[in-house]
Design a protein around this motif. Structure first.
Motif, PDB file in Angstrom:
ATOM      1  N   THR A  82      14.895 -34.637 -22.929  1.00  0.00           N
ATOM      2  CA  THR A  82      15.812 -33.857 -22.795  1.00  0.00           C
ATOM      3  C   THR A  82      15.155 -33.217 -22.303  1.00  0.00           C
ATOM      4  N   VAL A  83      15.356 -32.566 -21.162  1.00  0.00           N
ATOM      5  CA  VAL A  83      14.743 -32.106 -20.364  1.00  0.00           C
ATOM      6  C   VAL A  83      15.066 -30.970 -19.586  1.00  0.00           C
ATOM      7  N   ASN A  85      13.686 -27.511 -16.748  1.00  0.00           N
ATOM      8  CA  ASN A  85      12.629 -26.668 -15.961  1.00  0.00           C
ATOM      9  C   ASN A  85      13.278 -25.109 -15.678  1.00  0.00           C
ATOM     10  N   LEU A 112       4.631 -35.878 -18.833  1.00  0.00           N
ATOM     11  CA  LEU A 112       4.853 -34.911 -18.866  1.00  0.00           C
ATOM     12  C   LEU A 112       2.326 -34.853 -19.454  1.00  0.00           C
TER      13      LEU A 112
END
Length: 134
Positions: A82-83, A85, A112
């Protein structure tokens, strides 16, 4: 400026829409890292996490958890990435959380990275203090 996510949410018959609730929607990413890569977005237009009201951020994370659990089952995933920006690398200026099903050995690398350690304990302490949360 028309927001593509706000526009998409108003088209419930679009094949990319997984679910639209009262506060959040789940959408399939149009260019997925892996199949099943979904986005969780608030129904109201909020540009990014840093300007989201706390209550909305909490609702989005609860929905992200639900979508992540569904993706684990549907894709027999070993895990979930899960990310989000905020501002930089945000292709659509509407808060969204990526929910990406992962499998061991799936080839996703370098997302990452590069990573490195703090060179000294003093440097680590300086950065801890810079955040000033404690």
């Amino acid at each position: 400026m028309v927001c593509s996510f706000c526009d998409l949410i108003t088209r419930p018959d679009d094949l990319g829409i997984v679910d639209v609730g009262a506060d959040t929607a789940a959408l399939l990413d149009h260019a997925p890292v892996f199949f099943g890569h979904a986005l969780v977005v608030p129904i109201v237009h909020v540009e990014h996490l840093l300007v989201a009201p706390s209550e909305l951020a909490a609702m989005i994370m609860v929905r992200t958890q639900e979508v992540a659990r569904a993706a684990m089952l549907a894709y027999h995933a070993d895990g979930i990435l899960t990310v989000t920006n905020s501002i930089i690398s945000q292709s659509v200026p509407h808060l969204h959380i990526h929910v990406i099903p992962r499998r061991r050995g799936d080839g996703l690398r370098g997302f990452l990275w590069p990573r490195r350690r703090y060179p000294t304990d003093a440097t680590l302490a300086d950065h801890r203090n810079a955040l000033g949360l404690g």
